[in-house]
Design an enzyme around this catalytic site. Structure first.
Site, PDB file in Angstrom:
ATOM      1  N   ASN A 325      38.472  -7.275  39.928  1.00  0.00           N
ATOM      2  CA  ASN A 325      38.658  -7.584  38.505  1.00  0.00           C
ATOM      3  C   ASN A 325      39.376  -8.913  38.314  1.00  0.00           C
ATOM      4  O   ASN A 325      39.017  -9.723  37.446  1.00  0.00           O
ATOM      5  CB  ASN A 325      39.468  -6.467  37.825  1.00  0.00           C
ATOM      6  CG  ASN A 325      38.628  -5.239  37.545  1.00  0.00           C
ATOM      7  OD1 ASN A 325      37.412  -5.261  37.691  1.00  0.00           O
ATOM      8  ND2 ASN A 325      39.277  -4.160  37.145  1.00  0.00           N
ATOM      9  N   ALA A 370      49.467  -4.530  30.075  1.00  0.00           N
ATOM     10  CA  ALA A 370      48.272  -3.689  29.933  1.00  0.00           C
ATOM     11  C   ALA A 370      48.001  -2.869  31.185  1.00  0.00           C
ATOM     12  O   ALA A 370      47.073  -2.057  31.201  1.00  0.00           O
ATOM     13  CB  ALA A 370      47.058  -4.561  29.603  1.00  0.00           C
ATOM     14  N   LYS A 416      47.141   8.945  22.567  1.00  0.00           N
ATOM     15  CA  LYS A 416      47.380  10.158  23.362  1.00  0.00           C
ATOM     16  C   LYS A 416      48.872  10.377  23.642  1.00  0.00           C
ATOM     17  O   LYS A 416      49.262  11.421  24.168  1.00  0.00           O
ATOM     18  CB  LYS A 416      46.585  10.073  24.671  1.00  0.00           C
ATOM     19  CG  LYS A 416      45.081  10.119  24.455  1.00  0.00           C
ATOM     20  CD  LYS A 416      44.318   9.923  25.744  1.00  0.00           C
ATOM     21  CE  LYS A 416      42.820  10.029  25.493  1.00  0.00           C
ATOM     22  NZ  LYS A 416      42.305   9.036  24.550  1.00  0.00           N
ATOM     23  N   LEU A 455      35.751   1.220  22.480  1.00  0.00           N
ATOM     24  CA  LEU A 455      34.333   1.217  22.821  1.00  0.00           C
ATOM     25  C   LEU A 455      34.042   0.183  23.894  1.00  0.00           C
ATOM     26  O   LEU A 455      34.427  -0.975  23.776  1.00  0.00           O
ATOM     27  CB  LEU A 455      33.493   0.902  21.575  1.00  0.00           C
ATOM     28  CG  LEU A 455      33.462   1.981  20.498  1.00  0.00           C
ATOM     29  CD1 LEU A 455      32.729   1.463  19.276  1.00  0.00           C
ATOM     30  CD2 LEU A 455      32.806   3.240  21.012  1.00  0.00           C
ATOM     31  N   GLY A 456      33.345   0.601  24.930  1.00  0.00           N
ATOM     32  CA  GLY A 456      32.937  -0.326  25.976  1.00  0.00           C
ATOM     33  C   GLY A 456      33.963  -0.534  27.059  1.00  0.00           C
ATOM     34  O   GLY A 456      33.713  -1.266  28.015  1.00  0.00           O
TER      35      GLY A 456
END
Length: 626
Positions: A325, A370, A416, A455-456
């Site tokens: 990544n 992140a 969550k 999304l994605g």
């Protein structure tokens, strides 16, 4: 194979040579007949004797000139204007040389003969060279009737015009545009390149049936997402496959073509326009500053890096444990922003010494954290890893930031974390508590950003559904009533960046994500929009809630309350009072427990997060039938 190809080419050239010989003869005779009102018997004997006696020379000249202009070497299946120019020039040279020869050998002919001979020879040569393409196109049209898709275009604008033009010109696109839909009454009943605008949205279902439509192209790049969603709601009941044109910028850049059409994404079905943030004003604080992003190779982290890089930071530091990544985002940013001072580091946020050294060496001013384990079922099976990476990683990274003068620290959190029923959510709630506690004791402005499903992103349900549909099904849904809040990656990143600008310290920023979406509805719509019938072509199976999963997510804990911001779609949850001494003692306990791989770590987490609900496996085993 090569020998058979050469034989076929030789055969075609011989046929063309014979044809050209006949064409010269026909052109000579017809030129004289046209001059004498198509009466062969009225042609002067002198003229006939001249052209017949000189015919062998005319034929040889013609064949040699045609060879010179490569009229026997071109691929006539792909003939275009350049080949037509060659034909005209070759016939012109042949006519001039033929005229000179007749004059030198004193062969009298009518004065109009050279002109008539030229046009006749051009016409016959053109017919032979372009007839192959003509008959080939007819053959392709017959083939399209058998295998080609019937297309409806929604939107009678420039985008539709360019798509129709490309499809008609393409030899490889097996599509036939049958009709156009547009709500503008002034366009209805008119034609675009021979294709009729049959009516507005009320005519969609009728036209699909009348024209036997297989696919629908939505070519309205300038309209809002909500309008496109309205059309999709109508189209999804037709069982046609649906594609959309990405955006208005395709038109501006002249990039509108069939390849730009994309499959309808679920984000088109959310029924709302994307969140728009004035990044130019918000990211003013990024320009000229050193920014560090942990988890910079992930879905959210990489998008953060892209948007930050576009606003000229003095240096961008990408930290990620996964080298693939990190390499991908490094190569992308180096190509797109060659002037950017980019540092890509492989490091674990769990490594205290490594994180301290990175902060000491590069002295970042802004940090976006992140890096985290986010997959709920996987973390349920490995709870100690969730604590090590999410909680301890956040603790160590935040400590390194505080000790090295970082101005702002933004934590990426999740919905969550509210009344968590799983380890992942509970771990992120502890991270929020760490951030709010640190903010009270250090000059660094610590802030958290909480949002729903993206999304994605890696692990998103949408890519899973698409893979299952491509494999022929079944599509698996955990529970018929499960709902989730959704947002796009750019929306999530915009929120994170805006939080960085708004942050004064200690806040948890929350996005108003609109109405929640039933996962079952998403699955059904995605099946329909892919051109299949639910439970006929593609079946849906219910698998039961996964470990740690709950039917609905919440964005805000009851005791947090709400506070408005300058953006009407963003709210702030007020800090919760925490017994800090006890909190850090509990953190130490779960750190030791996770390091020792203790099996009862959930109990210790429950002590820190009282709203954490530990569900037993037998509570989640439910039979939903069919």
């Amino acid at each position: 194979m090569k020998k058979s190809i050469n034989t076929a080419l030789l055969y075609r050239r011989i046929v063309l040579l014979i044809y050209d010989v006949l064409s010269v003869t026909v052109s000579v005779v017809l030129a004289l007949m046209i001059r004498h009102d198509f009466s062969y018997t009225s042609i002067d004997e002198t003229f006939l004797e001249s052209v017949y006696s000189f015919l062998p020379v005319t034929t040889v000249i013609t064949l040699l000139v045609f060879m010179l202009f490569r009229l026997y070497n071109s691929l006539w299946a792909f003939a275009s204007v350049s080949e037509l120019q060659n034909i005209v020039m070759a016939c012109g040279v042949t006519t001039v040389l033929n005229g000179i020869g007749l004059a030198l050998f004193q062969k009298p002919v009518p004065r109009s003969f050279p002109f008539l001979f030229f046009f006749l020879l051009v016409g016959l040569t053109f017919a032979s060279r372009f007839s192959y393409r003509f008959f080939r196109n007819l053959k392709q049209m017959e083939k399209l009737k058998e295998i080609g898709a019937n297309i409806m275009i929604i939107g009678a604008g420039e985008a539709a015009n360019m798509i129709i033009k490309e499809i008609k010109a393409s030899r490889y696109t097996h599509m036939r545009i049958r009709c156009i839909i547009d709500d503008d009454p002034n366009k209805q009943g008119r034609y675009i390149q021979g294709i009729k605008v049959v009516g507005g949205r009320e005519k969609i279902k009728e036209a699909v049936d009348s024209y036997d439509i297989d696919e629908i192209f939505i070519a309205m790049p300038s309209v809002s997402r909500s309008v496109i969603s309205e059309f999709i709601d109508i189209c999804k009941d037709t069982e046609c496959k649906i594609r959309t044109l990405p955006g208005m910028y395709q038109l501006v850049n002249g990039e509108v073509n069939v390849s730009q059409l994309k499959e309808v994404d679920v984000e088109d079905l959310l029924g709302r326009d994307p969140i728009v943030v004035d990044l130019e004003s918000i990211l003013g604080y990024v320009k000229g500053r050193c920014v560090l992003v942990t988890g910079g190779g992930g879905s959210i982290g990489s998008e953060l890096c892209r948007q930050i890089a576009a606003h000229k930071p003095s240096r961008l530091i990408v930290v990620d444990i996964y080298e693939n990544n990190a390499y991908d985002i490094q190569q992308e940013l180096k190509q797109k922003y060659p002037e950017l001072e980019l540092v890509v580091l492989i490091a674990s946020v769990r490594n205290t010494y490594r994180m301290n050294r990175i902060f000491e060496i590069y002295q970042p001013e802004l940090v976006y954290h992140a890096a985290a384990h986010k997959h709920v079922p996987l973390m349920e099976d490995s709870p100690n890893e969730a604590i090590k990476n999410n909680v301890m990683g956040t603790w160590k990274t935040a400590m390194a930031a505080a000790n090295n003068g970082v101005k702002k620290f933004v934590l990426i959190s999740t919905d969550k974390a509210v009344n968590p029923t799983n380890i992942m959510g509970a771990s992120k709630r502890i991270c929020e508590m760490i951030i709010q506690t640190f903010n009270k004791h250090y000059d660094t402005e610590f802030v958290a950003v909480r949002f729903g499903n993206v999304l994605g992103s890696n692990g998103s349900v949408i890519p899973l559904f698409k893979r299952q549909i491509a494999a022929g099904g079944p599509v698996t849904v955990t529970h018929p009533d499960i709902i989730r809040y959704f947002m796009t990656i750019p929306e999530a990143v915009s929120l994170v960046l805006q939080a960085g600008a708004y942050a004064k310290g200690g806040e948890i920023f929350i996005l108003d994500m609109g109405k929640p979406v039933r996962i079952l509805d998403l699955a059904k719509n995605l099946i329909r929009l892919s051109g299949f019938k639910v439970d006929e072509d593609i079946k849906i199976e219910f698998t039961g809630l996964r470990p740690g999963e709950k039917l609905y997510e919440e964005l805000l804990m009851d005791e947090e309350g709400l506070q408005d911001t300058a953006n009407s779609l963003i709210y702030i949850g007020r800090p919760i009072e925490i017994d800090e001494e006890q909190f850090f003692m509990q953190l130490k306990k779960i750190e030791d427990a996770s390091r020792n791989e203790e099996e009862d770590i959930r109990r210790l987490i429950k002590d820190i997060v009282p709203t954490y609900c530990i569900k037993q496996d037998d509570e989640r085993k439910v039979d939903y039938g069919n």
